[in-house]
Design a protein around this motif. Structure first.
Motif, PDB file in Angstrom:
ATOM      1  N   MET A 153       0.840  -1.210   0.000  1.00 33.49           N
ATOM      2  CA  MET A 153       0.000   0.000   0.000  1.00 33.49           C
ATOM      3  C   MET A 153       0.867   1.249   0.000  1.00 33.49           C
ATOM      4  O   MET A 153       1.398   1.651   1.031  1.00 33.49           O
TER       5      MET A 153
ATOM      6  N   THR B 296       3.278  -6.580   3.527  1.00 31.99           N
ATOM      7  CA  THR B 296       1.952  -5.954   3.551  1.00 31.99           C
ATOM      8  C   THR B 296       1.339  -5.997   4.940  1.00 31.99           C
ATOM      9  O   THR B 296       1.582  -6.917   5.727  1.00 31.99           O
TER      10      THR B 296
ATOM     11  N   LYS C 164      -1.929  -5.779   5.053  1.00 30.36           N
ATOM     12  CA  LYS C 164      -3.211  -6.439   4.805  1.00 30.36           C
ATOM     13  C   LYS C 164      -2.939  -7.926   4.699  1.00 30.36           C
ATOM     14  O   LYS C 164      -2.351  -8.375   3.735  1.00 30.36           O
TER      15      LYS C 164
ATOM     16  N   ARG D  48      -4.750 -10.511   4.080  1.00 34.55           N
ATOM     17  CA  ARG D  48      -5.752 -11.409   3.497  1.00 34.55           C
ATOM     18  C   ARG D  48      -5.145 -12.427   2.547  1.00 34.55           C
ATOM     19  O   ARG D  48      -4.237 -12.100   1.782  1.00 34.55           O
TER      20      ARG D  48
ATOM     21  N   GLU E 154      -4.672 -11.513  -1.081  1.00 36.13           N
ATOM     22  CA  GLU E 154      -3.578 -10.608  -1.449  1.00 36.13           C
ATOM     23  C   GLU E 154      -2.259 -11.350  -1.500  1.00 36.13           C
ATOM     24  O   GLU E 154      -1.412 -11.071  -2.349  1.00 36.13           O
TER      25      GLU E 154
ATOM     26  N   THR F 170       4.042 -10.731   6.128  1.00 33.15           N
ATOM     27  CA  THR F 170       2.977  -9.918   6.690  1.00 33.15           C
ATOM     28  C   THR F 170       3.511  -9.063   7.829  1.00 33.15           C
ATOM     29  O   THR F 170       4.280  -9.527   8.667  1.00 33.15           O
TER      30      THR F 170
ATOM     31  N   ASP G  87     -14.133  -4.586   3.765  1.00 34.36           N
ATOM     32  CA  ASP G  87     -13.162  -3.560   3.390  1.00 34.36           C
ATOM     33  C   ASP G  87     -12.740  -2.745   4.603  1.00 34.36           C
ATOM     34  O   ASP G  87     -11.576  -2.435   4.791  1.00 34.36           O
TER      35      ASP G  87
ATOM     36  N   SER H 107     -10.505  -4.700   6.853  1.00 35.46           N
ATOM     37  CA  SER H 107      -9.203  -4.844   6.222  1.00 35.46           C
ATOM     38  C   SER H 107      -8.406  -3.540   6.357  1.00 35.46           C
ATOM     39  O   SER H 107      -7.197  -3.563   6.641  1.00 35.46           O
ATOM     40  N   THR H 108      -9.114  -2.416   6.172  1.00 33.71           N
ATOM     41  CA  THR H 108      -8.432  -1.123   6.269  1.00 33.71           C
ATOM     42  C   THR H 108      -7.975  -0.869   7.715  1.00 33.71           C
ATOM     43  O   THR H 108      -6.838  -0.447   7.961  1.00 33.71           O
TER      44      THR H 108
ATOM     45  N   THR I 208      -7.346  -3.036   9.980  1.00 37.13           N
ATOM     46  CA  THR I 208      -6.227  -3.930  10.250  1.00 37.13           C
ATOM     47  C   THR I 208      -4.929  -3.315   9.757  1.00 37.13           C
ATOM     48  O   THR I 208      -3.913  -3.285  10.450  1.00 37.13           O
ATOM     49  N   HIS I 209      -5.005  -2.813   8.506  1.00 43.54           N
ATOM     50  CA  HIS I 209      -3.814  -2.201   7.910  1.00 43.54           C
ATOM     51  C   HIS I 209      -3.332  -1.034   8.754  1.00 43.54           C
ATOM     52  O   HIS I 209      -2.147  -0.904   9.044  1.00 43.54           O
TER      53      HIS I 209
ATOM     54  N   ARG J 214      -1.746  -2.309  11.950  1.00 41.47           N
ATOM     55  CA  ARG J 214      -0.511  -3.071  11.789  1.00 41.47           C
ATOM     56  C   ARG J 214       0.676  -2.184  11.451  1.00 41.47           C
ATOM     57  O   ARG J 214       1.807  -2.535  11.769  1.00 41.47           O
TER      58      ARG J 214
END
Lengths: 123, 64, 902
Positions: free
Chosen positions: A55, A83, A85, A87, A90, A104, C676, C679-680, C682-683, C686
């Motif tokens: 990202m 990443t 993310k 998932r 991905e 990850t 979504d 997921s966002t 989480t990002h 993290r």
């Protein structure tokens, strides 16, 4: 001659930590903050391995990876995608477009170093 | 089938509208002269033509 | 120039042209390329406009003013009820109907009695109408010949008689050339459409000549007519309301029930969709042909000045008075065209009826031997029709001699209209009312016809002195209330309205009354079902179950060959066999369907009533009995009801499925959005964790790390931990706001004061970066009802965003507070890089951060603006941004002022 690693991430603190970690292991390091810069650095710095965040602004890690894999001269270049993310889709996508490994965030520094070394063949 | 029947019903509705317009007592209303032509003459042909125009529009229009 | 010979030549040439058009139409039909388009069909319906229209309307207008229009308004209105026509056409096609007599007879149990009755009424009723055509053509010839100084006698013979003979020959040539006796004549339809165009052009030409050539246009005509005392002709007289209405009604019925109109509209229809054109094109034709009628009448009255010219001939005399002979010839051709078209179609329709419904039944019954001796009867059928045509024209001529002189053209025509109107109750009842019975139809028709005969036809003879007029003047046998045109003392009406009123009363009364008190037999019951429910009739199995019996193939085939001729019969048999995948028709099974087919084929040639008798004569049919037929029909009705129910259920099910699918789609969309979001989040969680983990692991594993690095790393770890905390708090805050579980403490908040306080609290941030912060608080006492802490949160968020994006030292941020409408408006404007239009809208979405700096990623969470917007909207206000790239950004929010208590 030491191996060269390019670190690509838009988070300055992550770049700092990765840069410090890899320098300590004796690698030559360059950094880039977005996808476009990453492609430019690959050309000028000519690294052996790229640690590539997914990202990012301007060009995502996937796009950078695809662009690099489209270049036959860089066939030997190793790419590790990073990443936040986690998932499955991905991970699968990253490997499908030609990344050599997928890590990850947050990652274990020890494991990352082991993986980088084994891929570069330096024990 | 449904569309055809709708056209039929609209035309029939137009017919039901036309009957009172073209018979007495409404027919007794128009009077006098307009531009030298009797209003009765204009009224009869006007309403008649109007009905024909509407019928043509309903019957020939596509898609709507 | 206009000698008898030249007129005869012109007329012959024109008739030959019509003949050629018909030949062309037939040839195209035979080749399978029909020329009957929607337009041709609509124009052929204009066979309605006869010499009555061409000559008579002007005459009528000269005495009755605008009332001539009723004859054209009625059909216009009637045609709009197009469903009636479609149903009639559908029935006629399903039943192979050949005429209106056939239609009525078929509906009421294929009754030969009814078929004969309708035929007799139609022939007697229409004879005056034929006489009208003869009279009009004769008059037009007389006018032309008198003008050129000739006498009206040709070779010592009455010109009207000659015209009748010519028209008879022409009709015979025209309508009965074919040896195959089928019900449709495409060539005739084409010729009629052609002659319709001719008469329209001719009439408009004369109208335009008189109106604009002889007079100064419509205005001039009307003015001069008014001055000359003809004003009443274009005034509508409410005293004539009854007449007006009955004429509209009569003509509306005539447009279907005149035998020739039924022939053209129903029998000759090749495609139901053609009606969609006819429904407006035919009325438009009527309108066009009538525009100049009143002007012509007025012009005639003004020019003739009471010289006794028959107003029925104004169409010719007007232009002749100006020497426009060419135009007069065109008008003559137009009038001849109108008369010819009518006579052809009418006599063909009537001759079919006379042959099928009157002569054939008698022949089949009385001289069975004679019929049986003939192998091929199709020639006989043609012969009967030809004789019928000649007979009908001679009857017309006879009527002309007897009563023609006493009436104007329109008067004669209306007698016919009143006669065919008698078919209406039996027809409409038959199409929409299953209980209508044969006995009822017979009673209604007889009653209506007798009243018509007594009140209209016989008085027309009396008027010309052929029979005594005592029954008109004093009543039958001197009984006063039997006066023919004032029955039961009902006076004060014109004769047509009088007849319509009494005949319809008698007709409808007898039809309904007798129907209700009589019962139906099996054939009637099943025919009633087929007619009334034509759109739903199941056919197929029901149809097959309604006939039971045995028959031999040879007998049935022989019957077909005799009436249709061998080639046509074989051809139809082959088509029938092919439709059933049978190679040779000789191998066909003689079942109910086959008998049905044979009867339908015969019906097309000799009418349904005769066809039924003929088929019955070669088959051994078991009598099903009324109960059984009704049982089968009930069952069919039930099956239909079930299938309709099933259809409805299926539709419901489909709708439910569609709704379910939609709901599912929405759920899936929501699910995707939630996915979504997680997921966002989480990002976002993290990312700081990554730095914290990496750096703390390195600190942990390398105790010998330099102090400077150690400090730097610990600083980063603390910062990232703070970021993580902030993020978690804001996510929780957002979740609370969104789920409506947030706690609010609402009180009076002075926004001006709040702005000053907030600016003080963030002042340090601005001073550190060297950014100027100024304010413009325009009004005092801007008190709103809101949560003070939440509004502070919003303002802090906007100010810290602003300071983040403006450049150091040169940056300026301006806060404005003021009243706008019923709300307080707060602006936070900066001179930063600004936003693109796209950014302006996405910036309020969660985790969309402004700015795309490479290295100095903004230290926001991407939740500040969405949270602020939620807060402002909670208090009924709005939060938005106005900005262009390079021109700074202006974040604005409003909070409504409380409504003052009244």
């Amino acid at each position: 001659m030491s191996k060269k690693i390019l670190i690509v991430d838009d988070e300055p603190n992550i770049v700092i930590s990765l840069e410090f970690l890899m320098k300590k292991e004796g690698f030559e390091i360059a950094v880039a903050g977005d996808g476009e810069e990453a492609l430019a650095k690959v050309a000028s710095f000519n690294p052996d391995l790229v640690l590539l965040d997914v990202m990012m602004p301007k060009k995502s890690g996937f796009e950078v990876c695809e662009a690099l894999r489209a270049d036959p001269e860089r066939a030997g270049l190793l790419i590790i995608m990073l990443t936040a993310k986690g998932r499955d889709t991905e991970v699968a996508k990253g490997l499908a477009i030609g990344a050599d490994a997928y890590v990850t965030k947050p990652f274990s520094t020890k494991e990352l170093v082991v993986q980088v070394k084994s891929m570069l063949g330096v024990a | 089938m449904r569309r055809a029947s709708q056209i039929r019903q609209r035309l029939a509705g137009l017919g039901l509208l036309g009957i009172p317009l073209l018979t007495y007592p409404v027919l007794g209303l128009p009077n006098g002269v307009l531009d030298g032509i009797p209003v009765t003459y204009l009224y009869l042909f006007g309403v008649w033509g109007g009905l024909i125009g509407l019928a043509a529009w309903i019957a020939e229009r596509r898609g709507g | 120039m206009l000698s008898g010979a030249s007129i005869a030549f012109l007329a012959t040439a024109y008739l030959a042209l019509l003949f050629a058009v018909a030949r062309f139409g037939d040839a195209r039909a035979d080749a399978g390329r029909s020329i009957i388009s929607a337009n041709v069909y609509a124009l052929s319906v204009a066979v309605y406009c006869t010499s009555w229209t061409f000559y008579g309307s002007v005459g009528r207008a000269a005495s009755g003013g605008l009332s001539f229009l009723t004859i054209y308004i009625g059909p216009t209105l009637m045609l709009l009820f197009v469903g009636v026509f479609i149903k009639m056409i559908r029935i006629a096609k399903a039943q192979r109907i050949t005429s209106i007599a056939d239609f009525i007879a078929s509906r009421y149990g294929k009754s030969q009695l009814l078929a004969g009755m309708v035929t007799v009424i139609a022939v007697i009723g229409v004879v005056p109408y034929i006489a009208l055509q003869l009279k009009a053509v004769a008059a037009s010839v007389d006018v032309l010949m008198a003008h050129s100084g000739n006498s009206a006698q040709i070779a010592g013979l009455d010109s009207t008689f000659l015209i009748a003979v010519v028209l008879a020959l022409f009709s015979i040539l025209f309508g009965t050339r074919h040896l195959d006796a089928t019900e449709r004549h495409e060539g005739m339809v084409a010729a009629v459409a052609f002659e319709s165009v001719v008469k329209l052009i001719a009439f408009i030409a004369v109208g335009a000549f008189v109106t604009y050539g002889m007079f100064g246009g419509l205005t001039d005509l009307f003015q001069r007519a008014d001055e000359a005392g003809f004003g009443r002709l274009f005034a509508l007289d409410s005293g004539k309301a009854g007449t007006w209405t009955s004429l509209v009604l009569l003509s509306g019925l005539a447009i279907i029930f005149l035998p020739r109109q039924f022939q053209i509209i129903v029998v000759e229809n090749v495609d139901e969709s053609h009606l969609k054109r006819a429904v407006w094109l035919f009325p438009l034709y009527l309108l066009l042909i009538n525009v100049f009628v009143l002007p012509l009448a007025l012009g005639g009255l003004l020019s003739s000045g009471g010289t006794g010219i028959n107003p029925d001939t104004f169409v010719l005399t007007l232009e002749l008075s100006r020497g426009a002979e060419a135009l007069a010839i065109l008008a003559f051709i137009g009038g001849l065209s109108a008369a010819t078209g009518m006579v052809i179609v009418e006599t063909i329709a009537l001759s079919t009826m006379v042959c099928n419904d009157l002569v054939m039944p008698i022949l089949l019954r009385s001289t069975a031997n004679f019929v049986e001796k003939r192998n091929d009867l199709s020639g006989l059928l043609i012969g009967i029709r030809r004789a019928a045509i000649a007979l009908i024209l001679m009857l017309g001529y006879a009527y002309f001699r007897v009563a023609g002189e006493a009436y104007a053209l329109v008067g004669i025509g209306l007698i016919s209209f009143a006669a065919v109107a008698q078919f209406a109750p039996a027809m409409f009842g038959g199409m929409y009312w299953k209980q209508g019975t044969r006995a009822g139809a017979v009673a209604g028709l007889s009653a209506g016809f007798l009243v018509w005969l007594y009140t209209l036809l016989l008085p027309s003879f009396a008027r010309s002195g052929w029979i005594g007029n005592g029954f008109v003047e004093h009543g039958l046998f001197g009984i006063g209330w039997l006066k023919a045109q004032a029955l039961f003392g009902l006076g004060g009406m014109d004769e047509i309205s009088h007849c319509v009123w009494w005949s319809m009363l008698a007709n409808i009364g007898a039809y309904v009354g007798v129907s209700l008190w009589s019962s139906r037999d099996a054939v009637e019951a099943s025919q009633a079902e087929r007619f009334v429910d034509v759109f739903r009739f199941a056919g197929g199995t029901t149809e097959a179950r309604l006939w039971r019996g045995t028959a031999s193939l040879d007998a049935v085939v022989e019957l077909l060959e005799r009436f249709l001729g061998v080639p046509r019969a074989r051809q139809q048999l082959a088509i029938y066999a092919a439709a059933r995948d049978v190679d040779d028709w000789r191998a066909l099974k003689v079942d109910a369907a086959f008998v049905q087919f044979a009867e339908a084929e015969l019906a097309g040639a000799i009418g349904s009533a005769s066809a039924r008798v003929m088929v019955a004569s070669v088959t051994q049919e078991e009598d099903l009995g009324l109960d059984e037929v009704l049982g089968i029909l009930d069952e069919a009705t039930q099956v239909r009801a079930y299938s309709r129910e099933l259809e409805a259920k299926q539709r419901e099910l489909q709708e439910a499925t569609a709704e379910l699918r939609e709901a599912n789609e929405r759920l899936r969309e929501l699910d995707r959005m939630k996915d979504d979001f997680i997921s966002t989040v989480t990002h976002e969680l993290r990312t700081p964790l990554t730095s914290i983990r990496a750096l703390s692991e390195m600190l942990h594993e390398d105790p010998k790390l330099e102090l400077a690095d150690r400090k730097r790393f610990l600083g980063i770890i603390v910062g990232e931990a703070e970021r993580l905390t902030r993020l978690i708090n804001q996510i929780l805050d957002m979740a609370k706001l969104e789920s409506g579980r947030a706690e609010w403490t609402t009180g009076e908040v002075d926004l001006g004061e709040l702005a000053r306080e907030t600016m003080d609290s963030v002042g340090q941030l601005f001073r550190e970066k060297g950014v100027a912060l100024a304010s413009e608080i325009r009004d005092d006492g801007l008190v709103v009802l809101a949560d003070r802490d939440r509004l502070t949160q919003v303002l802090i968020n906007l100010l810290s965003n602003a300071v983040k994006f403006v450049p150091g030292q040169s940056g300026r941020v301006m806060v404005r507070v003021g009243r706008e409408g019923g709300a307080v408006r707060v602006e936070v404007a900066d001179n930063g890089p600004g936003l693109t239009a796209e950014e302006c809208s996405v910036i309020f979405e969660k985790f969309r951060q402004g700015g795309n700096t490479m290295t100095s990623k903004p230290q926001g969470t991407g939740l500040g603006l969405p949270i602020s917007r939620q807060i402002i909207e909670y208090f009924g206000g709005k939060l938005w941004v106005e900005s262009h790239p390079g021109e700074g950004a202006n974040f604005i929010f409003t909070v409504p002022l409380p409504v003052p208590d009244e």
